[in-house]
Write an enzyme that holds these catalytic residues in place. Sequence first.
Site, mmCIF file in Angstrom:
data_model
loop_
_atom_site.group_PDB
_atom_site.id
_atom_site.type_symbol
_atom_site.label_atom_id
_atom_site.label_comp_id
_atom_site.label_asym_id
_atom_site.label_seq_id
_atom_site.Cartn_x
_atom_site.Cartn_y
_atom_site.Cartn_z
ATOM 1 N N LYS A 10 37.465 40.852 28.819
ATOM 2 C CA LYS A 10 38.435 41.134 29.908
ATOM 3 C C LYS A 10 39.207 42.112 28.651
ATOM 4 C CE LYS A 10 38.650 38.419 33.814
ATOM 5 N NZ LYS A 10 39.637 37.746 34.738
ATOM 6 N N LYS A 51 26.395 39.207 35.808
ATOM 7 C CA LYS A 51 26.877 38.432 36.986
ATOM 8 C C LYS A 51 27.684 39.126 38.045
ATOM 9 C CE LYS A 51 31.705 37.106 35.777
ATOM 10 N NZ LYS A 51 32.638 36.092 35.536
ATOM 11 N N LYS A 98 33.967 40.292 40.976
ATOM 12 C CA LYS A 98 35.038 40.829 41.751
ATOM 13 C C LYS A 98 35.514 42.155 41.113
ATOM 14 C CE LYS A 98 37.158 36.625 42.762
ATOM 15 N NZ LYS A 98 38.258 35.784 42.378
HETATM 16 P P1 TYM Z 1 37.167 33.242 39.757
HETATM 17 O O1 TYM Z 1 38.535 33.593 40.758
HETATM 18 O O2 TYM Z 1 36.753 34.474 38.745
HETATM 19 O O3 TYM Z 1 36.160 32.744 40.495
HETATM 20 C C1 TYM Z 1 36.117 31.490 41.340
HETATM 21 C C2 TYM Z 1 34.792 30.757 41.036
HETATM 22 O O4 TYM Z 1 33.749 31.354 41.321
HETATM 23 C C3 TYM Z 1 32.729 31.128 40.466
HETATM 24 N N1 TYM Z 1 31.921 32.361 40.304
HETATM 25 C C4 TYM Z 1 30.639 32.330 40.092
HETATM 26 N N2 TYM Z 1 29.819 31.386 40.535
HETATM 27 C C5 TYM Z 1 28.482 31.802 40.449
HETATM 28 N N3 TYM Z 1 28.151 33.122 40.467
HETATM 29 C C6 TYM Z 1 28.839 34.242 40.100
HETATM 30 N N4 TYM Z 1 28.488 35.520 40.123
HETATM 31 C C7 TYM Z 1 30.317 33.898 40.250
HETATM 32 N N5 TYM Z 1 31.420 34.620 40.114
HETATM 33 C C8 TYM Z 1 32.555 33.698 39.836
HETATM 34 C C9 TYM Z 1 33.753 30.793 39.257
HETATM 35 O O5 TYM Z 1 32.994 30.037 38.112
HETATM 36 C C10 TYM Z 1 34.863 29.998 39.736
HETATM 37 O O6 TYM Z 1 34.518 28.811 39.805
HETATM 38 N N6 TYM Z 1 39.592 30.866 35.993
HETATM 39 C C11 TYM Z 1 39.106 30.723 37.417
HETATM 40 C C12 TYM Z 1 40.078 30.203 38.494
HETATM 41 C C13 TYM Z 1 40.876 28.843 38.048
HETATM 42 C C14 TYM Z 1 40.295 27.680 38.130
HETATM 43 C C15 TYM Z 1 41.535 26.850 37.756
HETATM 44 C C16 TYM Z 1 39.097 27.040 38.567
HETATM 45 C C17 TYM Z 1 42.277 28.913 37.696
HETATM 46 N N7 TYM Z 1 42.703 27.517 37.468
HETATM 47 C C18 TYM Z 1 41.101 25.475 37.625
HETATM 48 C C19 TYM Z 1 38.978 25.731 38.423
HETATM 49 C C20 TYM Z 1 40.068 24.802 38.070
HETATM 50 C C21 TYM Z 1 38.572 32.014 37.992
HETATM 51 O O7 TYM Z 1 39.082 33.045 37.450
HETATM 52 O O8 TYM Z 1 37.894 32.056 38.880
#
Ligand code: TYM
Length: 327
Positions: free
Chosen positions: A111, A192, A195
């Site tokens: 990032k 992958k 968003k």
């Molecule tokens: P974020 O918002 O990027 O994504 C949310 C969840 O979706 C999963 N994900 C995917 N899974 C499969 N294929 C993909 N292409 C894909 N893109 C995203 C992510 O792995 C995630 O589970 N840091 C985290 C948010 C967070 C969090 C936490 C998660 C903050 N605190 C505590 C678990 C526990 C994030 O940016 O997810």
Amino acid sequence: MKRVFSGVQPTGDIHIGNYLGAMRQFVALQDDYECFFCAVDLHALTVPQDPKVLKEKTIELAALYLAIGLDPKKVTIFIQSHVPAHAELAWLLQCITYFGELSRMTQFKDKSKGKESVSVGLFTYPDLMAADILLYNTHYVPVGEDQKQHLELTRDIAQRFNNRFGETFVVPEPMILKLGARIMSLTDPTKKMSKSDSDPNNRINLLDEPSVIKKKIMRAVTDSETEIRLDWENKPGVSNLLTIYSLFTGMEIEEVVNKFKGQGYGTLKKELAEVVIDKLTVIQKNYKDLSRDYVLKVLKEGAERAQAVAEKTLKEVKEKMGLILKD
Ligand code: TYM
């Protein structure tokens, strides 16, 4: 009852990668665990956001949590910034995390690459994530593959704290699905689905219109062969489409491969579009039926429940670290 915590950033559009990799698991876990699901708005601030858009996206995410089938009577749904203990514990954890550890995080490297100004928050992001998880004495964290490294760091931080200050935190385990943990981009299946990709055709959003879903799938990048088989190395596009089909229908991946064996890519795409549209239409109908007031009420009650648990943990942590408690 064992605890589950997970979060999603309320940025951009929530897509089927988020759903298939993480959010679908949330629904499956709600009957057997005490679950906390969070819209992590403080994490969203680590990169520039338009304040008005962030507000709307946060409510949209909360509504999507409900629309996919989470029941607020069974689970706690809340906004991260409504529970101040998250930011407070994040600071305390930053003080026992090493610069080198955060420097090794691949998400930070990706990032920040090529960016002129990178916020300190983006660097310390994993400590806030560790705080989210550890505040609830979480046993399991359902996430996609891309969060694995952050989870490993969370475990290290929890163990370090426990060793230094005495047994305090539960050391959490990631729950990463075998299939669906990494849904790939439709336009470049070696990356992958994301968003933040500037090309909106890379992803199918949960709230995309049926005609848009169909167009995106029909245009999905495959390869110059014609054979349908699961082969991530040589045929990542086709393998991704087969995986999405399997996950949306509940059919075993081998069954899906057999179903489409000998058929053209066009047939696979057409049938996949129907399956995805069927599922997302149900979610979209649920979403449209929710009133804003109801969603806000769920979030208010969720924050109260979360706060009660989080405050207790934070108090214990402060006490152990030598901070003087007010009362
Ligand atoms: P974020 O918002 O990027 O994504 C949310 C969840 O979706 C999963 N994900 C995917 N899974 C499969 N294929 C993909 N292409 C894909 N893109 C995203 C992510 O792995 C995630 O589970 N840091 C985290 C948010 C967070 C969090 C936490 C998660 C903050 N605190 C505590 C678990 C526990 C994030 O940016 O997810």
